[in-house]
Design an enzyme around this catalytic site. Structure first.
Site, PDB file in Angstrom:
ATOM      1  CG  HIS A   1      40.007  35.047  34.866  1.00  0.00           C
ATOM      2  ND1 HIS A   1      39.106  36.111  33.939  1.00  0.00           N
ATOM      3  CD2 HIS A   1      39.539  33.733  34.765  1.00  0.00           C
ATOM      4  CE1 HIS A   1      38.138  35.160  33.939  1.00  0.00           C
ATOM      5  NE2 HIS A   1      38.277  33.927  34.398  1.00  0.00           N
TER       6      HIS A   1
ATOM      7  CG  ASP B 147      38.461  29.781  34.182  1.00  0.00           C
ATOM      8  OD1 ASP B 147      38.421  30.810  34.283  1.00  0.00           O
ATOM      9  OD2 ASP B 147      38.007  29.013  33.092  1.00  0.00           O
TER      10      ASP B 147
ATOM     11  CG  HIS C 274      38.893  33.587  29.973  1.00  0.00           C
ATOM     12  ND1 HIS C 274      39.804  32.457  30.303  1.00  0.00           N
ATOM     13  CD2 HIS C 274      37.782  33.558  30.690  1.00  0.00           C
ATOM     14  CE1 HIS C 274      39.219  31.938  31.418  1.00  0.00           C
ATOM     15  NE2 HIS C 274      37.815  32.401  31.767  1.00  0.00           N
TER      16      HIS C 274
ATOM     17  NE  ARG D  38      34.825  27.604  34.150  1.00  0.00           N
ATOM     18  CZ  ARG D  38      35.211  28.553  35.264  1.00  0.00           C
ATOM     19  NH1 ARG D  38      35.510  29.956  34.996  1.00  0.00           N
ATOM     20  NH2 ARG D  38      35.870  28.100  36.309  1.00  0.00           N
TER      21      ARG D  38
HETATM   22  C1  SIN Z   1      34.749  32.930  32.838  1.00  0.00           C
HETATM   23  O1  SIN Z   1      35.749  33.552  33.097  1.00  0.00           O
HETATM   24  O2  SIN Z   1      35.161  31.779  32.907  1.00  0.00           O
HETATM   25  C2  SIN Z   1      33.620  33.115  32.087  1.00  0.00           C
HETATM   26  C3  SIN Z   1      33.942  33.712  30.795  1.00  0.00           C
HETATM   27  C4  SIN Z   1      32.561  34.234  30.407  1.00  0.00           C
HETATM   28  O3  SIN Z   1      31.288  34.626  31.018  1.00  0.00           O
HETATM   29  O4  SIN Z   1      32.481  34.894  29.180  1.00  0.00           O
END
Ligand code: SIN
Length: 283
Positions: free
Chosen positions: A94, A96, A254, A269
């Site tokens: 995905h 964000d 990611h 994050r």
């Molecule tokens: C996310 O999807 O923003 C988090 C990615 C992660 O925890 O590695």
């Protein structure tokens, strides 16, 4: 500044302390971000305030409306998996906030608690994915738009959210209702910072192509998803204490690997606000 390419995609910067970045160094980091869409740092000692301050140099902070917020720093979304949980957050390809009308510019993820092994984050470049497509497919995609949504993941009528985070943390978020509107973005964007063409769909939040049903959209979406995630093109980032990843949500996807059963993983994050996206084809 010492840098080296990261296998698959992105670049690693070795000799910068993100607590003390002067203007010239910040300009160089930002240029690498615009060029590669993916920048990794090691051995950082960021407090929450430093994390937020670094993110704020890129733009306004976009506080995620679904994730649990850090109790003292609401700008920080806490992305965590406890030992007893089976499903993780972000455990599928995905980008964000593609479900927003003005999708996020980027995100900065800081490792806070890591499993003994596993818990990598995988990334792919959407510049690269678009560039590698056959010319006739590119031409077709430039004229298409796609519908994105968060409701099948975060909406109040799905139980997925409870399974993601347990204890109904997000189900109490009064802003959940905001997530229910679908949004439409161009399938190929002209990146607002680099001006390059990037593929802007993703397997988690893109529902279908505009003007088509989910079923008739599926074959082309599946082809594009497989194409974008060819193993040789995946950057596999292994976290260590002090690691930080900065990614461009308009130029990368990611995927948080969920391969550490029975262990905890806690990440912080901060997401940076973006803008409405324009297609690469002239209107
Ligand atoms: C996310 O999807 O923003 C988090 C990615 C992660 O925890 O590695």
């Amino acid at each position: 500044m010492k840098t080296k390419p990261h296998p698959g995609a992105g670049v690693e910067i070795w000799d910068v302390d993100l607590r003390r970045v002067d203007d010239a160094t910040f300009a160089a980091i930002r240029a690498l971000f615009v060029e590669h869409g993916l920048v990794f740092f090691r051995d950082q000692e960021l407090r929450e305030e430093d994390h937020i301050a670094f993110a704020a140099r890129f733009g306004a902070i976009n506080v995620n409306r679904f994730f649990p917020r850090h109790p003292e720093h609401p700008e920080i979304a806490v992305v965590s998996k406890r030992p007893e949980q089976r499903i993780n957050v972000g455990g599928g390809w995905h980008t964000d906030h593609s479900y927003d009308t003005e999708p996020a510019l980027g995100s900065i993820l800081v490792a806070r608690e890591l499993p003994r092994r596993g818990g990598d984050t995988w990334f792919v470049s959407m510049y690269d994915a678009f560039e590698r497509l056959p010319e006739r497919v590119k031409e077709r995609l430039r004229r298409m738009r796609a519908v994105h949504s968060a409701k099948h993941i975060f909406g109040s009528r799905t139980t997925r959210i409870r399974r993601f985070l347990g204890a109904g943390e997000l189900a109490h978020n009064p802003e959940l209702a905001d997530a229910l509107d679908d949004v439409i973005h161009p399938v190929v964007i002209k990146h607002p910072l680099s001006g390059r063409e990037a593929l802007y769909i993703n397997p988690s939040f893109t529902l279908r192509f505009a003007g088509r049903s989910i079923v008739t959209s599926l074959p082309l979406l599946a082809y594009l998803y497989l194409h974008a995630t060819r193993p040789a093109k995946v950057a596999r980032f292994t976290w260590r204490p002090g690691s930080v990843a900065l990614w461009d949500n308009r130029a990368t996807w990611h995927y948080a690997r969920n391969d550490y059963p029975g262990e905890a993983r806690v990440m912080h994050r901060v997401t940076i606000a973006g803008c409405a996206l324009r297609g690469s084809a002239p209107n």
